[in-house]
Design an enzyme around this catalytic site. Structure first.
Site, mmCIF file in Angstrom:
data_model
loop_
_atom_site.group_PDB
_atom_site.id
_atom_site.type_symbol
_atom_site.label_atom_id
_atom_site.label_comp_id
_atom_site.label_asym_id
_atom_site.label_seq_id
_atom_site.Cartn_x
_atom_site.Cartn_y
_atom_site.Cartn_z
ATOM 1 N N SER A 107 0.823 -1.266 0.131
ATOM 2 C CA SER A 107 -0.017 0.020 0.111
ATOM 3 C C SER A 107 0.955 1.211 0.062
ATOM 4 O O SER A 107 0.571 2.202 -0.594
ATOM 5 C CB SER A 107 -1.176 -0.153 1.282
ATOM 6 O OG SER A 107 -1.487 -1.263 1.523
ATOM 7 N N ASP A 130 2.376 -8.662 9.053
ATOM 8 C CA ASP A 130 3.630 -9.313 8.794
ATOM 9 C C ASP A 130 4.886 -8.638 9.743
ATOM 10 O O ASP A 130 5.942 -9.122 9.883
ATOM 11 C CB ASP A 130 4.095 -9.165 7.256
ATOM 12 C CG ASP A 130 3.148 -10.027 6.420
ATOM 13 O OD1 ASP A 130 2.634 -11.247 7.093
ATOM 14 O OD2 ASP A 130 2.802 -9.825 5.513
ATOM 15 N N ARG A 165 3.741 -36.846 19.142
ATOM 16 C CA ARG A 165 3.548 -36.789 17.907
ATOM 17 C C ARG A 165 4.601 -35.493 17.283
ATOM 18 O O ARG A 165 5.016 -34.821 17.914
ATOM 19 C CB ARG A 165 2.218 -36.527 17.326
ATOM 20 C CG ARG A 165 1.519 -37.796 17.210
ATOM 21 C CD ARG A 165 0.133 -37.450 16.667
ATOM 22 N NE ARG A 165 -0.725 -38.462 16.359
ATOM 23 C CZ ARG A 165 -2.161 -38.479 16.132
ATOM 24 N NH1 ARG A 165 -2.486 -37.496 16.800
ATOM 25 N NH2 ARG A 165 -2.608 -39.570 16.215
ATOM 26 N N GLN A 254 -5.199 -16.151 11.596
ATOM 27 C CA GLN A 254 -4.132 -15.076 12.106
ATOM 28 C C GLN A 254 -4.587 -13.797 11.695
ATOM 29 O O GLN A 254 -3.891 -12.917 12.534
ATOM 30 C CB GLN A 254 -2.761 -15.339 11.669
ATOM 31 C CG GLN A 254 -2.229 -16.865 11.914
ATOM 32 C CD GLN A 254 -1.054 -17.194 11.232
ATOM 33 O OE1 GLN A 254 0.078 -16.962 11.339
ATOM 34 N NE2 GLN A 254 -1.357 -17.700 9.853
HETATM 35 O O1 F6P Z 1 0.285 -9.290 4.155
HETATM 36 C C1 F6P Z 1 -0.543 -10.098 4.904
HETATM 37 C C2 F6P Z 1 -0.600 -11.471 4.493
HETATM 38 O O2 F6P Z 1 -1.414 -12.049 5.542
HETATM 39 C C3 F6P Z 1 0.669 -12.382 4.242
HETATM 40 O O3 F6P Z 1 1.163 -12.967 5.471
HETATM 41 C C4 F6P Z 1 0.106 -13.265 3.477
HETATM 42 O O4 F6P Z 1 1.230 -13.870 2.787
HETATM 43 C C5 F6P Z 1 -0.974 -12.600 2.649
HETATM 44 O O5 F6P Z 1 -1.323 -11.605 3.146
HETATM 45 C C6 F6P Z 1 -2.077 -13.298 1.942
HETATM 46 O O6 F6P Z 1 -2.863 -12.678 1.081
HETATM 47 P P1 F6P Z 1 -4.272 -12.885 0.571
HETATM 48 O O7 F6P Z 1 -5.142 -12.760 1.828
HETATM 49 O O8 F6P Z 1 -4.335 -12.067 -0.404
HETATM 50 O O9 F6P Z 1 -4.206 -14.427 0.392
#
Ligand code: F6P
Length: 321
Positions: A107, A130, A165, A254
């Site tokens: 962005s 991230d 495991r 997440q």
């Molecule tokens: O940039 C945030 C993020 O969650 C990354 O960790 C991940 O690789 C990506 O977006 C996943 O993107 P999308 O939701 O477009 O699949």
């Protein structure tokens, strides 16, 4: 140039705390006598004129919600000449003086490109799970996301220990292994596979077999999505060790959820700072915490690759295992 009217955009992957940031920008902006608009669906909304004026009540009841009420999108069209021109037309039509861009490095790259091509100033507020924005300590959403991943890993540890495991847990991070390293360290995991570091599946299997001979009963390996699929790694471990292995992909779990106090506090403090910077004539900056102090760094700096102490964190994880 005097700033009288701003528009807020949330772009790229959503992050918990974006709504708190929207609330902060709207209410602090209004308190500073600015007109505030919200753009829907990221850069797409600017191209397609999807925006509206926000008042105090527009952001009621959102401080505790994950995601973004403005919605967000990935918008390759913005990187075309035509896309940027249409976005520029919208900015001019609505008399917007500056954009407040809440998002990650994609962005901010777009905001930087827009200034270079059409002279539209921006202020960036870093929000991404991230934590990969260069020059700042922490992005909005990071604390929430790592705690979500950590809760999942703690749950997995209960069953991994009980059933003796091997588990492979895949976390997000296409280009950056910081989520994986952090949750592996905080979760006491045995191994972490990240895009920044080469690994040998044979060596990992050797370590598992030797560990089991010494009486170690369970293993949690964290893998960042950019390194490989949990499914493939788990299959290879079973093939090479004959041990039963399970895999869990945490994926978009997440990205959602109630933002933690840390994510909200950061969002609210940075939203105030973004407005103060704009009113003080600063443009094309990203506000953030650096060594615990609020700073404003150039957009160009923020979009460079963030240096992380990969080796230091990796060796600590292995030493403490
Ligand atoms: O940039 C945030 C993020 O969650 C990354 O960790 C991940 O690789 C990506 O977006 C996943 O993107 P999308 O939701 O477009 O699949």
């Amino acid at each position: 140039m005097e700033i009288k009217k701003i528009a807020i955009i949330t772009a790229g992957g959503d992050a918990p705390g974006m709504n708190a940031a929207i609330r902060g920008v709207v209410r602090y902006g209004l308190a500073k006598k600015l007109e505030v608009m919200g753009v829907f669906r990221g850069w797409w909304g600017l191209i397609n004129e999807e925006l509206k004026s926000f008042d105090h009540r527009s952001v009621s009841g959102i401080i505790n919600q994950g995601g973004t009420i403005l919605k967000t999108a990935r918008c390759p069209e913005f990187f075309t000449e035509e896309g940027k021109q249409r976005a520029f037309n919208t900015v001019k039509k609505y008399g917007i003086d500056a954009l407040v861009v809440i998002g990650g490095n994609g962005s901010f790259g777009a905001a930087h490109a827009f200034y270079k091509s059409h002279g539209i100033p921006s202020m960036g507020i870093p929000a991404s799970i991230d934590n990969d924005i260069n020059g700042i300590d922490e992005t909005i959403g990071w604390d929430t996301a790592i705690n979500t991943a950590l809760n999942a890993i703690d749950n997995i540890r209960d069953t991994a220990t009980s059933m003796e495991r091997v588990f492979v847990v895949e976390v997000m991070g296409r280009d950056c292994g910081l989520i994986a390293l952090t949750v592996a360290l905080a979760g006491g995991c045995e191994e972490v596979l990240i895009p920044e570091r080469k690994f040998s599946i044979e060596n990992i299997c050797h370590e598992i077999v030797n560990g089991n001979l010494r009486g170690k009963i369970s293993w949690i390996l964290v893998v960042a999505e950019g390194t490989g699929k949990a499914e493939d790694i788990s299959r290879q471990i079973t093939e090479l060790t004959t041990l039963e292995t399970r895999q869990v992909v945490l994926g978009h779990i997440q990205r959602g959820g109630r933002p933690t106090a840390a994510s909200r506090e950061l969002a609210l403090r940075l939203s105030k700072e973004s407005i103060d910077c704009l009113l003080a004539g600063q443009i094309n900056k990203v506000v953030g915490l650096c060594c615990n102090k609020i700073v404003a760094i150039p957009l160009e700096t923020a979009i460079q690759k963030k240096e992380i102490d990969v080796e230091g964190m990796y060796h600590l994880i292995k030493t403490l295992t």
